[in-house]
Write a protein that holds these residues in place. Structure first.
Motif, PDB file in Angstrom:
ATOM      1  N   LYS A 193      -7.616   8.635  -1.216  1.00  0.00           N
ATOM      2  CA  LYS A 193      -6.540   7.940  -0.518  1.00  0.00           C
ATOM      3  C   LYS A 193      -5.305   8.838  -0.434  1.00  0.00           C
ATOM      4  N   SER A 194      -4.453   8.578   0.532  1.00  0.00           N
ATOM      5  CA  SER A 194      -3.244   9.376   0.719  1.00  0.00           C
ATOM      6  C   SER A 194      -2.283   9.169  -0.441  1.00  0.00           C
ATOM      7  N   GLU A 195      -1.408  10.144  -0.643  1.00  0.00           N
ATOM      8  CA  GLU A 195      -0.405  10.011  -1.701  1.00  0.00           C
ATOM      9  C   GLU A 195       0.508   8.819  -1.428  1.00  0.00           C
ATOM     10  N   LYS A 196       0.815   8.565  -0.167  1.00  0.00           N
ATOM     11  CA  LYS A 196       1.654   7.414   0.179  1.00  0.00           C
ATOM     12  C   LYS A 196       0.977   6.104  -0.228  1.00  0.00           C
ATOM     13  N   PHE A 197      -0.316   5.996   0.045  1.00  0.00           N
ATOM     14  CA  PHE A 197      -1.061   4.794  -0.322  1.00  0.00           C
ATOM     15  C   PHE A 197      -1.044   4.605  -1.833  1.00  0.00           C
ATOM     16  N   ARG A 198      -1.351   5.660  -2.575  1.00  0.00           N
ATOM     17  CA  ARG A 198      -1.389   5.552  -4.033  1.00  0.00           C
ATOM     18  C   ARG A 198      -0.013   5.195  -4.594  1.00  0.00           C
ATOM     19  N   ARG A 199       1.021   5.799  -4.027  1.00  0.00           N
ATOM     20  CA  ARG A 199       2.385   5.516  -4.486  1.00  0.00           C
ATOM     21  C   ARG A 199       2.742   4.052  -4.250  1.00  0.00           C
ATOM     22  N   ASN A 200       2.358   3.529  -3.094  1.00  0.00           N
ATOM     23  CA  ASN A 200       2.657   2.122  -2.791  1.00  0.00           C
ATOM     24  C   ASN A 200       1.930   1.168  -3.728  1.00  0.00           C
ATOM     25  N   ILE A 201       0.672   1.489  -4.047  1.00  0.00           N
ATOM     26  CA  ILE A 201      -0.092   0.619  -4.952  1.00  0.00           C
ATOM     27  C   ILE A 201       0.493   0.672  -6.353  1.00  0.00           C
ATOM     28  N   GLU A 261     -14.232  -5.192  11.028  1.00  0.00           N
ATOM     29  CA  GLU A 261     -13.251  -4.124  11.181  1.00  0.00           C
ATOM     30  C   GLU A 261     -11.929  -4.706  11.685  1.00  0.00           C
ATOM     31  N   MET A 262     -10.860  -4.471  10.919  1.00  0.00           N
ATOM     32  CA  MET A 262      -9.519  -4.899  11.289  1.00  0.00           C
ATOM     33  C   MET A 262      -8.533  -3.827  10.859  1.00  0.00           C
ATOM     34  N   GLU A 263      -7.424  -3.747  11.568  1.00  0.00           N
ATOM     35  CA  GLU A 263      -6.487  -2.640  11.362  1.00  0.00           C
ATOM     36  C   GLU A 263      -5.983  -2.566   9.927  1.00  0.00           C
ATOM     37  N   TYR A 264      -5.631  -3.717   9.342  1.00  0.00           N
ATOM     38  CA  TYR A 264      -5.042  -3.682   8.009  1.00  0.00           C
ATOM     39  C   TYR A 264      -6.033  -3.222   6.945  1.00  0.00           C
ATOM     40  N   LYS A 265      -7.333  -3.343   7.227  1.00  0.00           N
ATOM     41  CA  LYS A 265      -8.345  -2.929   6.251  1.00  0.00           C
ATOM     42  C   LYS A 265      -8.540  -1.417   6.223  1.00  0.00           C
ATOM     43  N   ALA A 266      -8.078  -0.735   7.278  1.00  0.00           N
ATOM     44  CA  ALA A 266      -8.350   0.704   7.394  1.00  0.00           C
ATOM     45  C   ALA A 266      -7.802   1.487   6.217  1.00  0.00           C
ATOM     46  N   ARG A 267      -6.649   1.080   5.675  1.00  0.00           N
ATOM     47  CA  ARG A 267      -6.032   1.824   4.571  1.00  0.00           C
ATOM     48  C   ARG A 267      -6.894   1.795   3.311  1.00  0.00           C
ATOM     49  N   TRP A 268      -7.766   0.775   3.188  1.00  0.00           N
ATOM     50  CA  TRP A 268      -8.612   0.656   2.005  1.00  0.00           C
ATOM     51  C   TRP A 268      -9.996   1.267   2.222  1.00  0.00           C
ATOM     52  N   THR A 269     -10.384   1.482   3.443  1.00  0.00           N
ATOM     53  CA  THR A 269     -11.769   1.772   3.809  1.00  0.00           C
ATOM     54  C   THR A 269     -12.168   3.216   3.538  1.00  0.00           C
ATOM     55  N   LEU A 285      -1.977  -6.506  -4.224  1.00  0.00           N
ATOM     56  CA  LEU A 285      -2.206  -6.657  -5.666  1.00  0.00           C
ATOM     57  C   LEU A 285      -3.596  -7.223  -5.938  1.00  0.00           C
ATOM     58  N   LEU A 286      -3.990  -8.243  -5.190  1.00  0.00           N
ATOM     59  CA  LEU A 286      -5.310  -8.848  -5.375  1.00  0.00           C
ATOM     60  C   LEU A 286      -6.424  -7.887  -4.969  1.00  0.00           C
ATOM     61  N   GLN A 287      -6.222  -7.183  -3.877  1.00  0.00           N
ATOM     62  CA  GLN A 287      -7.237  -6.222  -3.437  1.00  0.00           C
ATOM     63  C   GLN A 287      -7.437  -5.134  -4.476  1.00  0.00           C
ATOM     64  N   ASP A 288      -6.348  -4.586  -4.977  1.00  0.00           N
ATOM     65  CA  ASP A 288      -6.400  -3.554  -6.011  1.00  0.00           C
ATOM     66  C   ASP A 288      -7.088  -4.077  -7.264  1.00  0.00           C
ATOM     67  N   HIS A 289      -6.747  -5.293  -7.657  1.00  0.00           N
ATOM     68  CA  HIS A 289      -7.352  -5.905  -8.851  1.00  0.00           C
ATOM     69  C   HIS A 289      -8.861  -6.041  -8.686  1.00  0.00           C
ATOM     70  N   GLU A 290      -9.299  -6.511  -7.501  1.00  0.00           N
ATOM     71  CA  GLU A 290     -10.724  -6.775  -7.324  1.00  0.00           C
ATOM     72  C   GLU A 290     -11.526  -5.491  -7.241  1.00  0.00           C
ATOM     73  N   ILE A 291     -10.982  -4.468  -6.594  1.00  0.00           N
ATOM     74  CA  ILE A 291     -11.681  -3.177  -6.530  1.00  0.00           C
ATOM     75  C   ILE A 291     -11.876  -2.622  -7.937  1.00  0.00           C
ATOM     76  N   THR A 292     -10.823  -2.682  -8.730  1.00  0.00           N
ATOM     77  CA  THR A 292     -10.912  -2.191 -10.110  1.00  0.00           C
ATOM     78  C   THR A 292     -11.945  -2.977 -10.902  1.00  0.00           C
ATOM     79  N   ARG A 293     -11.956  -4.285 -10.707  1.00  0.00           N
ATOM     80  CA  ARG A 293     -12.863  -5.156 -11.461  1.00  0.00           C
ATOM     81  C   ARG A 293     -14.323  -4.907 -11.099  1.00  0.00           C
TER      82      ARG A 293
END
Length: 318
Positions: free
Chosen positions: A159-167, A297-305, A275-283
């Motif tokens: 993931k991009s540094e911006k994405f990681r920083r935001n999470i 496929e939806m635009e907002y999901k692209a950052r996680w994909t 927060l929930l997405q991050d939690h579930e991926i980790t779990r």
């Protein structure tokens, strides 16, 4: 193959699912009874055309009308993720089903959905139905996927540094304010009611969409009922004792399929969805699951994909 009724298929749900496991060239999660039977029962129409052979497998179609034509479509008439054919020998299964369907009146068009392109099942459909009917390629159904086959670290590092920083910022800001409550084992009707109470205060609920839409409520009730016990994954975000968001999904084999995610609009500034997405991926990564299927496929999901997967539709004109 024997022509049977949908109630018979429901009684043989375990047989259908066993055949799904040995079928190649399909999306197993969506073709399994959890999704396919539930979507058909909610949005499909009968009388169905269902064929069965104990050795070959199953072929299952519901009905719809399109531009004046009588059509048959697989058991997922809305998203078209599920394949109507399940069995170990795709070529033999589809050939026999094509022969049998040619003798059955009352249909003009078949929509054969949920086919992985360039797979044995796709080739079997083209070969089996192309002998006597016109074939057309329908639209592909594209799903977003997070690859966890090597654990969470490779996905995170990609993931991009911006994405990681935001999470990381989202985690810090939520600390002490938001608690995540695991609800996997909550009695299914109570779970749905709790999620509905959150959804009614979300932007989806305010627009009358999401799981508050009556047919969606019924569809997700059916899915959760079939996933319990043991394969539901649900978590609720709580702030000052108030439920403010939820994430819902289900497990089949090593795949987690995301079903719904929502949060109360008033708490959007806390990035509850992230927060929930991050939690579930980790779990799920900690549980050893190797794929998170985010669905459509939806635009907002692209950052996680990590990647996308697609299945095709073959349209058969009689």
């Amino acid at each position: 193959m024997e022509l049977v009724t949908y109630p018979t298929l429901k009684q043989e749900q375990s047989s259908w699912d066993a055949m799904v496991e040995v079928t190649t060239g399909i999306d197993h999660w969506s073709t399994g009874s959890d999704w396919a039977f539930s979507t058909h029962e909610t949005w499909g129409a009968g009388p169905e055309v269902i064929l069965n052979d104990s050795a070959l497998g199953w072929a299952g179609f519901g009905r719809l009308s399109s531009d004046g034509a009588d059509c048959l479509i697989g058991l997922d008439p809305v998203w078209a993720y599920a394949c109507p054919f399940v069995g170990p020998d795709a070529k033999a299964l589809v050939k026999q089903a094509a022969d049998d369907l040619a003798l059955i009146p009352g249909w003009d068009v078949l929509f054969i959905t949920g086919l992985v392109p360039a797979s044995p099942m796709f080739d079997a459909v083209v070969g089996g139905f192309g002998r006597r009917h016109q074939l057309f390629r329908g639209p592909d159904a594209i799903r977003c996927v997070i690859d966890l086959s090597h654990g969470i670290d490779p996905w995170w590092k990609a993931k991009s540094e911006k994405f990681r920083r935001n999470i990381r910022r989202t985690r810090r800001e939520a600390e002490g304010q938001i608690q995540i409550e695991i609800c996997d084992d909550l009695y299914a009707p109570l779970l749905i009611e709790r999620l509905l109470a959150i959804e009614t205060r979300s932007w989806k609920g305010l627009e009358g969409s999401g799981i508050v839409e009556p047919s969606s409520t019924e569809g997700y009730r059916r899915i959760v009922d079939r996933l319990t016990p043991g394969r539901v994954r649900a978590a609720v975000a709580v702030c000052d004792g108030i439920d403010v968001g939820y994430i819902l999904g289900g497990i089949r084999d090593s795949t987690y399929r995301g079903l719904q995610l929502s949060y109360v609009e008033q708490y959007a500034h806390l990035s509850i969805g992230h927060l929930l997405q991050d939690h579930e991926i980790t779990r799920i990564a900690a549980q050893g699951l190797t794929k998170y299927d985010l669905g459509m496929e939806m635009e907002y999901k692209a950052r996680w994909t990590s990647t996308t997967e697609s299945t095709a539709t073959v349209v058969v004109r009689r």
